[in-house]
Motif scaffolding. Structure first.
Motif, mmCIF file in Angstrom:
data_model
loop_
_atom_site.group_PDB
_atom_site.id
_atom_site.type_symbol
_atom_site.label_atom_id
_atom_site.label_comp_id
_atom_site.label_asym_id
_atom_site.label_seq_id
_atom_site.Cartn_x
_atom_site.Cartn_y
_atom_site.Cartn_z
ATOM 1 N N ASN A 241 13.229 -64.151 70.266
ATOM 2 C CA ASN A 241 14.682 -64.214 70.392
ATOM 3 C C ASN A 241 15.363 -63.411 69.284
ATOM 4 O O ASN A 241 16.379 -62.753 69.508
ATOM 5 N N ALA A 242 14.795 -63.465 68.078
ATOM 6 C CA ALA A 242 15.339 -62.684 66.962
ATOM 7 C C ALA A 242 15.235 -61.192 67.261
ATOM 8 O O ALA A 242 16.180 -60.420 67.023
ATOM 9 N N ILE A 243 14.081 -60.763 67.787
ATOM 10 C CA ILE A 243 13.897 -59.350 68.149
ATOM 11 C C ILE A 243 14.873 -58.969 69.253
ATOM 12 O O ILE A 243 15.524 -57.916 69.197
ATOM 13 N N LYS A 244 14.970 -59.822 70.262
ATOM 14 C CA LYS A 244 15.881 -59.549 71.378
ATOM 15 C C LYS A 244 17.318 -59.370 70.887
ATOM 16 O O LYS A 244 18.013 -58.434 71.286
ATOM 17 N N ASN A 245 17.779 -60.264 70.017
ATOM 18 C CA ASN A 245 19.149 -60.189 69.510
ATOM 19 C C ASN A 245 19.381 -58.903 68.714
ATOM 20 O O ASN A 245 20.402 -58.232 68.873
ATOM 21 N N ALA A 246 18.413 -58.557 67.857
ATOM 22 C CA ALA A 246 18.552 -57.357 67.025
ATOM 23 C C ALA A 246 18.534 -56.094 67.882
ATOM 24 O O ALA A 246 19.352 -55.182 67.687
ATOM 25 N N VAL A 247 17.597 -56.024 68.826
ATOM 26 C CA VAL A 247 17.492 -54.845 69.693
ATOM 27 C C VAL A 247 18.727 -54.723 70.577
ATOM 28 O O VAL A 247 19.290 -53.626 70.747
ATOM 29 N N ALA A 248 19.179 -55.844 71.153
ATOM 30 C CA ALA A 248 20.366 -55.824 72.011
ATOM 31 C C ALA A 248 21.595 -55.361 71.235
ATOM 32 O O ALA A 248 22.407 -54.578 71.743
ATOM 33 N N PHE A 249 21.724 -55.819 69.990
ATOM 34 C CA PHE A 249 22.859 -55.405 69.176
ATOM 35 C C PHE A 249 22.801 -53.904 68.897
ATOM 36 O O PHE A 249 23.829 -53.210 68.949
ATOM 37 N N LEU A 250 21.601 -53.376 68.619
ATOM 38 C CA LEU A 250 21.466 -51.931 68.383
ATOM 39 C C LEU A 250 21.794 -51.135 69.651
ATOM 40 O O LEU A 250 22.478 -50.112 69.590
ATOM 41 N N ILE A 251 21.293 -51.604 70.793
ATOM 42 C CA ILE A 251 21.598 -50.949 72.071
ATOM 43 C C ILE A 251 23.107 -50.885 72.268
ATOM 44 O O ILE A 251 23.673 -49.833 72.598
ATOM 45 N N GLN A 252 23.770 -52.023 72.041
ATOM 46 C CA GLN A 252 25.220 -52.089 72.250
ATOM 47 C C GLN A 252 25.971 -51.209 71.258
ATOM 48 O O GLN A 252 26.958 -50.561 71.610
ATOM 49 N N THR A 253 25.486 -51.160 70.007
ATOM 50 C CA THR A 253 26.162 -50.361 68.990
ATOM 51 C C THR A 253 26.055 -48.869 69.293
ATOM 52 O O THR A 253 27.052 -48.127 69.226
ATOM 53 N N VAL A 254 24.844 -48.421 69.629
ATOM 54 C CA VAL A 254 24.646 -47.005 69.965
ATOM 55 C C VAL A 254 25.442 -46.640 71.211
ATOM 56 O O VAL A 254 26.137 -45.607 71.255
ATOM 57 N N SER A 255 25.353 -47.491 72.230
ATOM 58 C CA SER A 255 26.089 -47.252 73.469
ATOM 59 C C SER A 255 27.592 -47.211 73.201
ATOM 60 O O SER A 255 28.297 -46.312 73.682
ATOM 61 N N ALA A 256 28.090 -48.173 72.409
ATOM 62 C CA ALA A 256 29.526 -48.237 72.110
ATOM 63 C C ALA A 256 29.991 -46.982 71.394
ATOM 64 O O ALA A 256 31.067 -46.440 71.685
ATOM 65 N N THR A 257 29.181 -46.482 70.465
ATOM 66 C CA THR A 257 29.536 -45.273 69.720
ATOM 67 C C THR A 257 29.712 -44.077 70.653
ATOM 68 O O THR A 257 30.694 -43.315 70.544
ATOM 69 N N LEU A 258 28.782 -43.923 71.587
ATOM 70 C CA LEU A 258 28.861 -42.797 72.521
ATOM 71 C C LEU A 258 30.007 -42.974 73.513
ATOM 72 O O LEU A 258 30.677 -41.996 73.881
#
Length: 252
Positions: free
Chosen positions: A178-195
């Motif tokens: 769950n910790a990995i999922k939360n961290a990876v999901a946040f990175l996905i959202q951050t990169v996606s949001a930036t673009l």
């Protein structure tokens, strides 16, 4: 924006923050509110994704001890998340609203089915997690990559499939997964949001209202949501998803 649209978007943001903190699926509420508030489907998806990203940081902070202890092991997953989020956002920007709109009902249907069958998915994965093996783990990493791209493109329901893949790789250590999922999901959202921001797809007045309301929902709504059984919350999310799927299929 009219007063009614502001109220609708704020309520959707609050609901999204609350259910994301407890069960996931909050983007159903914000995406729908933004579309019915007058935004094109592509812009609504981008604005919702950007608006919900700060509130999702709280889930990473909540697992900060697990993240700290397992950070080195998490690096491959984080790299997959960054690359997948960028590819998904690039695809979204490339196809434009004309290309994205026909996919919306199908994406909503997929996300709704994932939420509805999440328990069955976890049980179906269990034998593979117990079996392990290089081939099975390779397939799980491949699934993580697909889910990361999907997360950058649309995102609803990605946590369920990510946990399913991690259940195989991490052999049933739920809190670590769950910790990995939360961290990876946040990175996905951050990169996606930036673009998506760079692509000019975000409507900031709508995003700020949604963002503030979702943070309030994540902070204040959880105490209320804790008193409601999680199956009831999941059933609510699935019902909303099903209604939205039907509405968008009818709208064409």
């Amino acid at each position: 924006m009219t007063v009614l649209q502001i109220v609708l978007i704020a309520l959707a943001g609050f609901a999204a923050g609350t259910v994301n903190a407890v069960a996931g699926g909050g983007s159903f509420f914000t995406f729908a509110a933004l579309v019915f508030g007058g935004l094109p489907t592509l812009d609504a998806n981008a604005t919702s994704a950007v608006a919900l990203t700060p509130a999702n940081l709280a889930s990473v902070v909540g697992y900060r001890e697990e993240v700290r202890k397992n950070f080195r092991e998490m690096i491959p997953f984080l790299v997959i998340g960054i690359a997948g989020g960028a590819i998904g956002a690039w695809l979204l920007i490339t196809i434009g609203d004309e290309g994205f709109r026909p996919t919306v009902p199908w994406l909503l249907l997929l996300a709704t089915v994932l939420f509805a069958l999440s328990g069955h998915i976890n049980r179906a994965i269990a034998p593979f997690a117990a079996k392990g093996g290089a081939g099975v783990k390779f397939a799980a990493f491949a699934l993580m990559a697909v889910v990361a791209i999907y997360g950058g493109f649309f995102g609803a329901g990605m946590g369920i499939m990510m946990l399913a893949a991690l259940a195989i790789i991490e052999s049933g250590d739920f809190h670590k997964s769950n910790a990995i999922k939360n961290a990876v999901a946040f990175l996905i959202q951050t990169v996606s949001a930036t673009l998506l921001i760079a692509g000019g797809l975000v409507h900031w007045p709508h995003a700020v209202i949604t963002m503030l309301a979702s943070i309030a929902g994540g902070y204040l709504g959880v105490s209320v949501a804790r008193r409601v059984p999680q199956p009831v919350i999941r059933a609510t999310v699935v019902t909303v998803g099903a209604v939205l799927t039907l509405v968008f299929f009818v709208r064409g």
